[in-house]
Design a protein around this motif. Structure first.
Motif, mmCIF file in Angstrom:
data_model
loop_
_atom_site.group_PDB
_atom_site.id
_atom_site.type_symbol
_atom_site.label_atom_id
_atom_site.label_comp_id
_atom_site.label_asym_id
_atom_site.label_seq_id
_atom_site.Cartn_x
_atom_site.Cartn_y
_atom_site.Cartn_z
ATOM 1 N N UNK A 58 0.641 -1.374 0.130
ATOM 2 C CA UNK A 58 -0.071 -0.461 -0.028
ATOM 3 C C UNK A 58 1.052 1.019 0.092
ATOM 4 N N UNK A 59 1.638 1.642 0.690
ATOM 5 C CA UNK A 59 3.169 2.587 0.279
ATOM 6 C C UNK A 59 3.558 2.678 -0.423
ATOM 7 N N UNK A 60 3.237 1.626 -1.095
ATOM 8 C CA UNK A 60 4.079 1.697 -2.600
ATOM 9 C C UNK A 60 3.493 2.140 -3.569
ATOM 10 N N UNK A 61 2.016 1.863 -3.084
ATOM 11 C CA UNK A 61 1.071 1.862 -3.958
ATOM 12 C C UNK A 61 1.078 3.909 -4.251
ATOM 13 N N UNK A 62 0.823 4.083 -3.075
ATOM 14 C CA UNK A 62 0.981 5.424 -2.825
ATOM 15 C C UNK A 62 1.634 6.057 -2.935
ATOM 16 N N UNK A 63 2.835 6.031 -2.942
ATOM 17 C CA UNK A 63 4.187 6.323 -3.406
ATOM 18 C C UNK A 63 4.228 6.903 -4.976
ATOM 19 N N UNK A 64 3.628 5.797 -5.837
ATOM 20 C CA UNK A 64 3.966 5.778 -7.180
ATOM 21 C C UNK A 64 2.535 7.210 -7.559
ATOM 22 N N UNK A 65 1.953 7.420 -6.740
ATOM 23 C CA UNK A 65 0.919 8.238 -7.474
ATOM 24 C C UNK A 65 1.288 9.281 -7.226
ATOM 25 N N UNK A 66 2.733 9.831 -6.256
ATOM 26 C CA UNK A 66 2.815 10.898 -6.191
ATOM 27 C C UNK A 66 2.826 11.670 -4.696
ATOM 28 N N UNK A 67 2.416 10.885 -3.992
ATOM 29 C CA UNK A 67 2.889 11.396 -2.546
ATOM 30 C C UNK A 67 3.071 10.557 -1.829
ATOM 31 N N UNK A 68 4.484 11.702 -1.524
ATOM 32 C CA UNK A 68 5.566 11.553 -0.652
ATOM 33 C C UNK A 68 5.793 11.436 0.594
ATOM 34 N N UNK A 69 5.498 10.348 1.579
ATOM 35 C CA UNK A 69 5.591 10.682 2.936
ATOM 36 C C UNK A 69 6.863 9.475 3.358
ATOM 37 N N UNK A 70 7.265 9.825 4.599
ATOM 38 C CA UNK A 70 8.262 8.813 4.880
ATOM 39 C C UNK A 70 6.976 7.698 5.422
ATOM 40 N N UNK A 71 6.720 6.811 4.641
ATOM 41 C CA UNK A 71 6.444 5.522 5.291
ATOM 42 C C UNK A 71 7.432 4.375 5.937
ATOM 43 N N UNK A 72 7.102 4.369 7.491
ATOM 44 C CA UNK A 72 8.002 3.125 7.609
ATOM 45 C C UNK A 72 7.542 1.676 6.844
ATOM 46 N N UNK A 73 8.891 0.933 6.804
ATOM 47 C CA UNK A 73 8.912 -0.348 5.969
ATOM 48 C C UNK A 73 8.924 -1.811 6.762
ATOM 49 N N UNK A 74 8.077 -2.064 6.829
ATOM 50 C CA UNK A 74 8.063 -3.675 7.810
ATOM 51 C C UNK A 74 9.253 -4.557 7.077
ATOM 52 N N UNK A 75 9.885 -4.897 7.959
ATOM 53 C CA UNK A 75 10.787 -5.913 7.396
ATOM 54 C C UNK A 75 10.174 -7.541 7.868
ATOM 55 N N UNK A 76 10.154 -8.165 7.103
ATOM 56 C CA UNK A 76 10.244 -10.072 7.909
ATOM 57 C C UNK A 76 11.291 -10.267 7.567
ATOM 58 N N UNK A 77 11.755 -11.003 9.242
ATOM 59 C CA UNK A 77 12.502 -12.348 9.031
ATOM 60 C C UNK A 77 12.193 -13.331 8.546
ATOM 61 N N UNK A 78 13.119 -14.140 7.860
ATOM 62 C CA UNK A 78 12.935 -15.879 7.837
ATOM 63 C C UNK A 78 12.296 -15.757 6.655
ATOM 64 N N UNK A 79 12.361 -14.577 6.015
ATOM 65 C CA UNK A 79 11.283 -15.346 4.465
ATOM 66 C C UNK A 79 12.382 -15.412 3.187
ATOM 67 N N UNK A 80 12.466 -16.122 2.505
ATOM 68 C CA UNK A 80 13.502 -15.679 1.385
ATOM 69 C C UNK A 80 12.376 -14.679 0.439
#
Length: 264
Positions: free
Chosen positions: A218-240
């Protein structure tokens, strides 16, 4: 002029006279603090001597007169446990307590003893922090709880005591940004929200990993639409990476997010 035991005079950079107090115990030289009056420095020395010699005095019932309470705790721990630790830690059986004050005492697993022996805890508002590499770090981060996590929503203390930081007492409910655990007919689901100019629902998912990746998408989609906010990123451990990509591509996102535009 009478020389008081354990007291040494010194001068500040501006030439002002003050007095330092110290005591030696088990071959360890211990600084007790600085005082404006020589008599006060000597009282600190006498008080420290009483703590170290009189085993009838205990950390739980002692009220310091001249010494800081922090220094008194350090002395009690050294006397009773044979370890000099520079923070107000008192070691118990299989756990230790950190005394921010006589009234505010935090409990930790013994596994954390080394960390809190060299990191001093500070309190700001309702949060506890340590200085780590020049930054103030919330002690909840050690449990995988994100900054500004909300008690009883994102995590909880199982026994109801929010000063008991033993690992077995802390239950994490929501580990990821924008992910909130909910119940529907006794089943657990994970609702995802993203904040733009208000909260937008991204969707509801059956597991928290999918929900965490949905937030990222969702954060990627919103950024692609030109809305630039500093959204945090969820890091998923143990996932290839390939597993992440498969989940990411298959996740369904709310139409409200897909139709969002830069006008917002």
């Amino acid at each position: 002029m009478k020389q008081f035991s354990g007291v040494f005079s010194a001068r500040k950079k501006n030439g002002e006279l003050y007095y330092r107090s110290s005591i030696t115990y088990q071959k360890k030289h211990i600084s007790l603090g600085s005082f404006l009056k020589e008599t006060e420095a000597h009282k600190a020395y006498l008080e420290a001597g009483q703590i170290l010699k009189n085993t009838q005095l205990t950390v739980d019932h002692y009220q310091p007169c001249v010494l800081s309470f922090e220094k008194a705790v350090i002395l009690f721990n050294f006397r009773d446990n044979g370890m000099y630790i520079g923070t107000p830690v008192y070691i118990r059986n299989r756990f230790f307590q950190y005394y921010l004050s006589k009234e505010l005492v935090l409990t930790f697993d013994i596994d954390d003893l080394f960390y809190y022996s060299v990191h001093k805890i500070m309190k700001r508002g309702g949060h506890f922090f340590v200085a780590d590499y020049g930054m103030q770090v919330n002690i909840l981060n050690r449990y995988g709880i994100r900054n500004f996590g909300v008690k009883n929503r994102d995590y909880l203390f199982k026994n109801g005591d929010d000063t008991d930081f033993r690992y077995e007492n802390i239950q994490i409910i929501n580990r990821f940004h924008g992910v909130f655990q909910i119940k529907k007919k006794e089943e657990i689901f994970y609702k995802v929200k993203i904040h733009i100019n208000g909260d937008y629902v991204v969707g509801t998912y059956s597991d928290e990993i999918t929900a965490a990746i949905a937030f990222n998408k969702a954060a990627d989609i919103v950024k692609q639409k030109g809305i630039q906010k500093n959204f945090p990123v969820n890091f998923i451990e143990n996932l290839l990476p390939s597993q992440y990509a498969d989940i990411y591509s298959q996740i369904k996102i709310s139409d409200r997010i897909l139709k969002i535009n830069q006008v917002l």
